[in-house]
Structures are given as C-alpha cells and as structure tokens.
Write a protein that holds these residues in place. Structure first.
Motif: not given
Length: 284
Positions: A249-250, A282, A162-163
């Motif tokens: 979030p990354r 996360l 996702t990230w």
C-alpha cells in the motif's frame, strides 16, 4: 524518433549545447526519444565517438527528486557490470550515457527475466555505491508538498497520513534497488539483458523494490516473491511475502502521488486516470 538539426535541437533544449565541450566535433543532428515523463531524452550519433543518450537536468527532474549526479555515481560504480550502460559524461546540465542497441523486453514476456535482473542488482555490494539510503517518508512528503491544495481532499489526506510512514518489519540488509524495473527498462542483446534508466535507483529495502515491480507487472504477489526468494536462496519465503505485502500500500501511495504530480505538471489525462485508479484501490 524525429531527427532535428543540431542548431534547432539546441534551441529546443539549451542543455544540449553544453555537450560541445565533450564531443570532438559539432553533431549534425539529435533525435528525440520517446519515454516517460522524466525521460525527455535525446539520441546523439557521433561518428568516431559512438552513439549516446543525453539525459538532461530540468524542472521535471527536480520536481521528482531525481539527481543526475547520483545516477552518474551509480553507473560509474557499476562500470564493470555487463547489465548496465556506461556513463560517458556529467555536467550541470545533464548526464550522457552510451546508447544501447537491442530490443525492449515485451510486457507479455515472463516475469522471470525481470526477477533475474533484480537478483543481480540486489546482490551487488551496496558499499560500492557512494550514495545515502533512500528515505521513503521524505520522498512521499516531497511529492505531497508540491501538490496543489485543490487535489488534497479528505480522502487523499487520510491515505497520506495512513501510509506515509516506514513500516516496522523484520530486518533485511539494504541493497541497491532500481525502483523502475519494468519491461520498458530492459533491453535484450545477444549477450543478455541490459537494464536502463537508473534515475530512481537507490540503496533501500529490497522488499520495497519487489513491491514496486510486482505492481508494475500486475503479477501474483506470493508466487512472484517466492520465485525471487528461490533465485536468491532465501529460506524465509513467508516472511518476505509478508514484508512485500506490508510495503504494497505504501508503494501505491508513492505512485499515486507521483501520478498526481505528473498530471499537475503535464496535464496529460492518462496520469489523472492512473491516479484515480490507484486512489480507489487504496481507499478499498
């Protein structure tokens, strides 16, 4: 710090022996320095030449994609800046930098001090720094590839997928970024604050550097970004707040993978606990 006779220190860390070509005499002793996972460093006091910190190249620096040669290039490019330690010597074993006397900035001091240091770093002309720009996805993939298969459960795989990509954001100029600008890397001297430990520094999106620092300091994101923008006379405060939020979030994934790799290498429970907390955040 523990003082160890030079011959004994060289047995503990064979890279120290390579410094004998730099010093005009054999040091009497070396002192171990407390620090982070990739900072197993030594303080060396040489009368007539000064005090130094030896930052060796090791399997740990390789695991975390740290280049002492890049660190040296950055420090040499910033030679004239008052907030940077002087690089003294580089070889295939490590990097020697000047020792800086002073007090570490305490964690309860105002974030403004950190933001002012960040502003000065971000305003340096990146053309002065002869290094390639930071590749976020490549760094995430580098950490991921080294993790053992038993760590890569379904939840972690989903977070990684996702990230792992760079977000699509409005353009801002890349800047020199420190990437570890916490209170633990700020030293107060009578002339001002000096920033140490440039091993993660690179040319990158300054919003990513902000997101990392805000995460370390655990401060309010919109307020801190707005304060940074005011220091740099940036008008698009809302745009920057949004950009830092998108990077956030990354940065959590980046630090999560770092902690998992640190635990895998060192086996220290604190890294596993930090990783579990980051993973839970996360997943939420």
């Amino acid at each position: 710090m523990a003082k160890i006779a030079w011959a004994d220190a060289c047995q503990l860390d064979t890279s120290l022996a390579s410094l004998e070509q730099y010093f005009n005499a054999t040091p009497a002793y070396a002192q171990t320095l407390a620090g982070g996972l990739t900072n197993r460093c030594w303080k060396i006091d040489m009368p007539g030449q000064g005090c130094f910190v030896w930052r060796p190249i090791s399997s740990l620096t390789q695991a975390f994609a740290i280049s002492r040669f890049q660190e040296y290039q950055i420090l040499k490019a910033l030679d004239a800046e008052p907030f940077v330690p002087q690089a003294a010597f580089i070889n295939n074993e490590g990097l020697l930098v000047e020792w800086l006397d002073g007090e570490l900035v305490s964690a309860d001091e105002n974030i403004t001090m950190t933001l002012k240091c960040m502003m000065h770093i971000h305003q340096i002309d990146p053309q002065r720094i002869p290094i390639a720009p930071f590749n976020y996805t490549a760094r995430v993939d580098h950490y991921w590839r080294q993790l053992s298969a038993d760590v890569k459960d379904e939840a972690l795989l989903k977070l990684y997928q996702t990230w792992r990509d760079v977000p699509v954001l409005p353009h801002v100029d890349l800047t020199l970024c420190h990437f570890d600008l916490g209170f633990h890397n700020l030293i107060k001297q009578s002339e001002g604050v000096v920033v140490i430990d440039w091993e993660y520094a690179c040319i990158a999106d300054p919003r990513l550097d902000l997101a990392l620092t805000i995460g370390m300091a655990d401060v309010n994101l919109p307020t801190t970004v707005a304060q940074y923008c005011q220091l740099r006379n940036i008008k698009d405060i809302d745009g920057w707040i949004n950009g830092v939020k998108i990077w956030q979030p990354r940065t959590l994934l980046l630090v999560l993978l770092w902690c998992l790799l640190a635990f895998q290498i060192r086996g220290e429970a604190t890294y596993q606990e930090q990783a579990q907390d980051l993973k839970a955040r996360l997943c939420r």
